[in-house]
Every structure is written in C-alpha cells, then in structure tokens.
Scaffold this active site. Structure first.
Site: not given
Ligand code: MSP
Length: 511
Positions: A18, A21, A126, A129, A144, A147, A297, A300
């Site tokens: 998304h 990422h 959770c 997380c 959470c 979530h 936030k 969907k």
């Molecule tokens: N897999 C773990 C991270 C492990 S790192 C050793 C994880 N993954 S995640 O898919 O949940 O990705 C989290 C990261 O995605 C956040 O820290 C950030 O970099 C990015 N984002 C997720 N949602 C976001 C927003 N709404 N806005 C900006 N970035 C965000 O946690």
C-alpha cells in the site's frame, strides 16, 4: 559523509503493498539519489518480511502453497518499487537461506553467552503488530489501536526470551551521548520515556505447533524465531554479517522507519546488537503516517484508500513520488487523497514547471531554431538570476536528510515560481518584435533554459523519470555529480545544442 547504507523496513506480505510501503521506500530512493549526486557511495536495501503468524494465516487462506504465496506477494512489492523507479541495490527476502543462517548464528551467540532463558508466557497478542500487548496498550474495549478490526489473542505457552532490562541503562546512556541518533527529537523523546520503565523480557520464539513459518531456533527444533527478531537482523545479514566484510557498510547504516515501529527499532534492535557485541547503526530516521483527507485513517470502509498502483497508472510515478516527498510533515500525520494529489500535480508540476519548460522550448523553437541560444555574455540581470537559482537549488539538496525532503521540494517549487515571474517581467515575446533586442532576448532565454536545467537536475532525486525527460528536451548534458555538482556557478547548457523532441512533461489528467 562519503558512504551511506540506507534501509527501509521490510514489509509484511500478508496483503498487497500500500501507499505507506511506497512512501518509505521512495524516501529511501530520494536520499540515495540526492547523496549520490554529492559523490556519496550509497547502498540501499528494501524488501519483504516473510515469516510470522499473519503471513502464515494469509498464505493458508490463499489456497496456494506457502512458497507460491510468498513468491507471488514478494514479487508484487518488487514490481511496485520498480514502477516507482526505486534504485534499490538489494531486495531482501527473509526466506533466503543466507539470511536464515545469519539469524541462527545471532541466536547461537546470545545463547552461548547465557542470555537466553526459557519460561512460560501468558499474555495478549496482536497479530497485526506481531507483538505482545499489555492491557494498558489497548483501547477501552480491548482492541489494538493500530489494528482495531483484529481480535486480540490470548497466548499461553512456553517460549525463549532475551532479557533486555540489563541493557536499559546502557541504551539510555547511548541515546544521551548521541543526540542525533534518533530523529526527529519527538521520537527520541518518546524512546527516552519508554526507557523510564523497566523492560520486560523479549520473547524471541514461537512453538512450531502454532507458527511454523519462521527460522528454526538453532538449539531447539520445536521452535521458530519470533518474526520481529528475525526481521531486524536483516539489516546486518544484507551486508554480509557475520563475515567481517559487513563492516564496509554497517557503520554507515541509516534506518528509515514509520512511527509505528519505533519501539522495535530504537529499543529491541539496539539491545539485540549490544547483546551480540555488534555496533549500533549510524542513525534511525522516523517519519509520520499518511492518513486520508480530514485526518481519518485510510480504510476500505471509508473508501479513502489511495492505491499507489492506481495513482501511477493515472498520473505516473513522478506524480506520486512528488506528492509523498512534498507533503510529509515531520513528526506528525499527513493527509493524502486523489483530490489533493491532483491539485499538487496540476498546480506545481504541470502548471508551474511543465508549462514554463514548454513555453521556453516552443519560443526558442520559433525564434532560435529549436536550439539553446548562443550568447557571448549574459546580461547582468540574467547572470544574477542564474546564480541565485543555482545557489538555492544546491543549498536545498546539500546533505539532504529524511526530515528535509519536504523543504527541498518546496525550494524547487519556489524556484520554478521565481522563473515564471522572471519570464513575465522580462517579456521576451514583446522584446523579440524589436530586432535591436535580439541579443538581450537570447540572454533571457539562455538564462531561463539554464535555470530550468538546474531545477530539472534538482528534481532528479525526487522525480527521476520526469527530470530525465526534461533534461533531454533541454539538450542538457548528463547531470553533474560529485565535486562538479558542488559547483553551482557552472553553466552547463551549451549554446547551439538542439533540443530533444518535445512532449508534454506532465500531461493533463482529468480528475
Ligand atoms: N515487517 C515489519 C517491519 C520489519 S523491519 C525489520 C512491518 N511491516 S509493515 O508492512 O507493517 O510496514 C510498516 C512500515 O510501512 C512503516 O514503518 C512505514 O515505513 C510504512 N507505513 C505503513 N503505513 C504507513 C502509513 N500510513 N504512512 C506512511 N508509512 C507507513 O512493520
């Protein structure tokens, strides 16, 4: 700085990638490109975190084999980053053997030092997380906050733990001695506050009977490694650890992370490193989150999700990269919607930069044979303009850091505004009617084109695709890098060079 190893979080593959990422990985790419322009040697990693309960559950639901599922999802992330023009040097997959061996080696070190204990764990979990929770972490209705749609699970099992409380004082001292280590300050302060309380032992395992998707614990084959413990270690296995060659990059490592994963990166990870006698990364840079317009936030149900693929299909990668770079606020959440993105694209990229470029190229197409005008010496007013723009852009890009990205893009927009004002004030289309003014018009147009070149080069870390197109249209030489890029006063457009073929840089998009 002459070396920089930039990491992004590795992303869970339980769903499609998304916008969040896309954000961190694009910011990493921007920093990479900006630093490379200054002659810094950069290594950038991004990738996927493929173990743990929620990935396992998603794979089970998919009807594919686990491997097929992981391959397919990981490829989706890689494809998104490719479409966004991210120039990563290594795409991490935690299911690769070299990473798994590194994780096991790390665990053996801690176990051999007697730092790992086994004990029962009862508590709340959770899966969103992938973390244990205290009652006080949850909302009043027991959910959470990050979530709220997931059920919190009750867990009661024997696991392995790393005792982290003995390292709390050392970590506090490290943070105090390195005030810029966690940036911006707001997050460093949050970490300090977390370190006021004693730290509970960190659970590092899951029984295979419950979670099979993970790295087997080297001293007990009934267990796999807890997903976070395995994932964090990617940052050193990517650069070769435990082979001593990892030190070529590791001391220069900057972790880029979202605010949701500060605790794992600023408390657990540094303590894991201390326990294994590995030095700390150079920096941990944190950004806020994207939320929908109005501060809600994205979800969907609310219909306010901005899908990166949809945006790229409609507006192009440059439009998305630019919005992300331009509007992330330091230390707090930032809003995005298709409307907001459309406005930024139209007003700042298309109307300000794209239009001006087109006007200048078309004008010189008519009056200067479709080539950069040849000028013996710029009129002092134009010389001043070129110097000012060159200086501003060089300053905006110098030593770029994560938190400075929005301000740098603002400088580019402001420079484009200055050039639009200049062309209005200098009115070349009026002057060209007077044959005596031809030399002055050549000076004006050369200056505007040279400034557009400087701005287009300035745009290159942020929107490399559009920047390369603009430079090609301008007939510009390859962008300067290293020492040359530090020399803002150098004029690089050569008089008489024909323009490349002209096409709209930011085509009009109907909303
Ligand atoms: N897999 C773990 C991270 C492990 S790192 C050793 C994880 N993954 S995640 O898919 O949940 O990705 C989290 C990261 O995605 C956040 O820290 C950030 O970099 C990015 N984002 C997720 N949602 C976001 C927003 N709404 N806005 C900006 N970035 C965000 O946690």
């Amino acid at each position: 700085m002459n070396k920089s190893y930039i990491t992004t979080p590795i992303y869970y593959v339980n769903a499609s990638p998304h916008l969040g990422h896309a954000h961190t990985t694009v910011m990493a790419d921007i920093l990479k490109r900006a630093r490379q322009m200054q002659g810094v040697d950069v290594w950038l990693t991004t990738g996927t975190d493929e173990h743990g309960q929620k990935n396992q559950e998603a794979a089970e639901k998919s009807g594919l084999t686990t491997q097929q599922y992981l391959d397919r999802r990981s490829a989706e992330f890689q494809a998104l980053f490719d479409r966004l023009g991210v120039d990563y040097d290594y795409f991490v997959r935690t299911t690769r053997p070299q990473h798994k061996e590194g994780v096991q080696h790390f665990e053996k070190i801690l176990n051999d030092k007697g730092l790992i204990i086994q004990k029962p764990y009862r508590g709340l979990y959770c899966t969103g997380c992938e973390q244990f929770k205290k009652e006080s972490d949850l909302t009043p209705d027991g959910r959470c906050p990050d979530h709220p749609t997931l059920e919190i699970e009750w867990t009661d099992e024997i696991n392995y733990f790393l005792q982290i409380e003995p390292y709390r004082d050392a970590l506090r001292a490290y943070i105090d001695a390195h005030p810029d280590w966690i940036t911006p300050d707001i997050y460093a302060n949050g970490v300090r506050a977390m370190l006021e309380e004693p730290l509970e032992d960190l659970c590092i395992s899951r029984p295979k009977s419950r979670v099979a998707l993970g790295v087997e614990i080297p001293f007990d084959d009934a267990y796999v490694t807890y997903v976070w413990f395995d994932a964090l270690i990617n940052y050193i296995t990517n650069v070769g650890w435990p082979d001593p060659q990892y030190r070529e990059w590791w001391p220069h490592c900057e972790h880029l992370i979202g605010k949701d994963i500060v605790k794992t990166h600023c408390i657990y990870w540094p303590i894991m490193l201390m326990a294994a006698d590995v030095e700390q990364p150079y920096r941990i840079s944190v950004h806020g989150h994207w939320v929908g317009a109005g501060g809600q936030k994205m979800s969907k149900t609310l219909g306010n999700v901005v899908d990166p693929i949809e945006v790229i299909d409609k507006y192009g990668a440059s439009a998305l990269r630019f919005y992300l770079a331009r509007h992330m606020r330091a230390g707090s959440d930032s809003q995005i919607s298709l409307d907001l993105l459309h406005q930024t694209y139209t007003s700042e990229l298309a109307n300000k930069f794209g239009n001006l470029l087109m006007r200048c190229l078309v004008f010189c197409g008519t009056h200067f044979n479709g080539a950069v005008p040849e000028v013996a010496e710029l009129h002092p007013d134009e010389a001043k303009l070129v110097d000012a723009i060159s200086r501003d852009i060089a300053a905006a890009l110098k030593d770029l850091e994560l938190g400075g990205i929005p301000a740098a893009t603002l400088s580019l927009v402001q420079a484009t505004g200055t050039l639009n004002d200049a062309i209005t004030a200098l009115a070349p289309w009026t002057r060209i009617k007077n044959p005596d003014e031809r030399a002055r018009v050549a000076s004006i147009m050369y200056a505007l084109l040279e400034c557009l070149r400087v701005v287009a080069e300035g745009f290159s870390p942020f929107i490399p695709e559009a920047s390369a197109k603009a430079l090609k249209m301008l007939g510009a030489p390859a962008p300067a890098s290293g020492a040359d890029a530090q020399e803002p006063a150098k004029r690089r457009l050569a008089g008489g060079t024909p323009f490349g073929s002209i096409e709209p840089l930011f085509p009009r998009v109907d909303q």
